[in-house]
Design a protein around this motif. Sequence first.
Motif, short mmCIF file in Angstrom:
data_model
loop_
_atom_site.label_atom_id
_atom_site.label_comp_id
_atom_site.label_asym_id
_atom_site.label_seq_id
_atom_site.Cartn_x
_atom_site.Cartn_y
_atom_site.Cartn_z
N LYS A 143 0.83 -1.20 0.00
CA LYS A 143 0.00 0.00 0.00
C LYS A 143 0.87 1.25 0.00
CE LYS A 143 -3.89 2.13 2.42
NZ LYS A 143 -4.84 2.01 3.56
N ASN A 144 1.90 1.25 0.84
CA ASN A 144 2.80 2.40 0.88
C ASN A 144 3.52 2.58 -0.44
OD1 ASN A 144 2.12 2.91 3.53
ND2 ASN A 144 3.87 1.83 4.39
N LEU A 145 3.91 1.45 -1.06
CA LEU A 145 4.59 1.51 -2.35
C LEU A 145 3.68 2.12 -3.40
CD1 LEU A 145 7.07 0.74 -4.05
CD2 LEU A 145 6.02 -1.49 -4.42
N LYS A 146 2.42 1.68 -3.41
CA LYS A 146 1.47 2.21 -4.38
C LYS A 146 1.25 3.70 -4.16
CE LYS A 146 -3.17 1.46 -6.24
NZ LYS A 146 -4.42 0.65 -6.14
N ASN A 147 1.11 4.09 -2.89
CA ASN A 147 0.92 5.51 -2.59
C ASN A 147 2.15 6.33 -2.99
OD1 ASN A 147 -1.58 4.98 -1.49
ND2 ASN A 147 -0.83 4.86 0.61
N GLU A 148 3.34 5.75 -2.77
CA GLU A 148 4.56 6.47 -3.12
C GLU A 148 4.68 6.63 -4.62
OE1 GLU A 148 9.37 6.35 -2.23
OE2 GLU A 148 8.08 4.72 -1.56
N LEU A 149 4.33 5.58 -5.37
CA LEU A 149 4.39 5.67 -6.83
C LEU A 149 3.41 6.71 -7.35
CD1 LEU A 149 4.70 1.90 -7.83
CD2 LEU A 149 6.44 3.67 -8.05
N GLU A 150 2.21 6.75 -6.76
CA GLU A 150 1.23 7.74 -7.17
C GLU A 150 1.72 9.15 -6.87
OE1 GLU A 150 -1.23 5.27 -9.04
OE2 GLU A 150 -1.54 7.42 -8.86
N LEU A 151 2.37 9.30 -5.71
CA LEU A 151 2.90 10.60 -5.35
C LEU A 151 4.00 11.03 -6.31
CD1 LEU A 151 3.10 13.01 -3.43
CD2 LEU A 151 4.68 11.67 -2.03
N LEU A 152 4.90 10.10 -6.64
CA LEU A 152 5.99 10.42 -7.56
C LEU A 152 5.45 10.78 -8.93
CD1 LEU A 152 8.54 7.61 -6.61
CD2 LEU A 152 8.67 10.04 -6.04
N LYS A 153 4.43 10.03 -9.38
CA LYS A 153 3.85 10.30 -10.69
C LYS A 153 3.16 11.67 -10.70
CE LYS A 153 1.76 6.84 -12.55
NZ LYS A 153 0.70 5.84 -12.87
N SER A 154 2.48 12.00 -9.60
CA SER A 154 1.79 13.28 -9.53
C SER A 154 2.79 14.44 -9.50
CB SER A 154 0.91 13.33 -8.28
OG SER A 154 1.69 13.35 -7.11
N LEU A 309 12.22 4.02 -10.90
CA LEU A 309 12.94 2.89 -11.47
C LEU A 309 13.32 1.89 -10.39
CD1 LEU A 309 15.25 4.75 -14.02
CD2 LEU A 309 13.53 3.03 -14.60
N ALA A 310 13.76 2.41 -9.24
CA ALA A 310 14.13 1.51 -8.14
C ALA A 310 12.94 0.73 -7.64
CB ALA A 310 14.76 2.33 -7.01
N LEU A 311 11.74 1.33 -7.67
CA LEU A 311 10.54 0.67 -7.18
C LEU A 311 9.94 -0.27 -8.21
CD1 LEU A 311 8.83 3.73 -5.43
CD2 LEU A 311 9.89 1.78 -4.30
N LEU A 312 9.95 0.14 -9.48
CA LEU A 312 9.26 -0.62 -10.52
C LEU A 312 10.12 -1.68 -11.18
CD1 LEU A 312 7.38 2.36 -12.18
CD2 LEU A 312 6.35 0.56 -10.79
N TYR A 313 11.42 -1.42 -11.29
CA TYR A 313 12.31 -2.36 -11.97
C TYR A 313 13.52 -2.69 -11.08
CZ TYR A 313 9.62 -0.97 -16.10
OH TYR A 313 8.60 -0.72 -16.99
#
Length: 336
Positions: A143-154, A309-313
């Motif tokens: 959940k935190n990872l998803k929230n962090e990715l959304e924050l980074l994308k935003s 990149l560190a989170l997704l790959y």
Amino acid sequence: MRYILKILIHSLFWVVYVLFYLLMEVMPRGEVFVALQDLTPQFYINFVWAAVIFYTSYYCLIRYFEKSQLVKYLILSITLSVMVSAIFFVFIKFFFSDFNLFDYHIFLPPMVGSFIIAQCGCLVRGFEKWFSNIQVKSEIENKNLKNELELLKSQVNPHFLFNTLNNIDSLIIKSPKDASKMLITLSGMLRYMIYETKTDAVPLQREIDYLTSYIQLQQLRFKNSDYIRFSFPEPDVSNIQVAPMLFIPFVENAFKHSCYAEPMPVIDTSIRLDGNVLEFTCVNYFDTERMLKPDVQSGVGLENVKRRLALLYPGKHDLQIIKKSNTFKIQLIIKL
């Protein structure tokens, strides 16, 4: 922990217990079927005795172990083993009249067995809680990872929008026609950003279309058509999936810091595919004096894309950022 898994763990324990009991009690007697008939009442009593000890320890004693009250836990384990064993020995006496309650040779082994079963109850409960904690921790991390990715994308999208709107503002007076063309292109890009980048991955072709639109939008600012050179794969790469908005920060950064640079092309970017390996390259010349000014900042774009990149790959990408004299090179290799 799911109830099905709990049932499987408990069932496995009792199957092992029954098999061990039969092995210890039946096999030494030789005649298996006769021995089973003789042991039937004793087996039921022992099974209930073991269940009482196991689940008393499972529900009650485990709390002392979890609180690190090991001395109290040990004393209560021994007390439980003695009390439950004594109570069930009385029941056994009713079925087996020749049973000697005061023979320590008979009393001691069940006592030890009771203590072992009590520890098994705590061990099973401890394993279940450990496994549940892992699941909860994993869910929280996801959940935190998803929230962090959304924050980074935003953070990426407003950064791009800020730069682009500045470009449009500078052209409204100088060239209204070019400004209108920019707005139409920007409209298509925003449509992609808002409606198509909500997923974890998008077709590579859509990312290429987005980059192409961005580059064409930026080219309206420059008189020299050779200012940027880009080479992307031919169409029909829609079956390749990549994370959305992954390459734009690099291209955006190249335009941001190469406005006063030469020679041509000032910016050279490309995407190449070799099997399941994608290579993205972006090279730009920059003005060394301008880059050394304290008010020129790199922004959040590059740092965000590094984190994404560190989170997704993880372990599947190699990002090289090379700065030499008046050139800045980005080379990103992703194993898709």
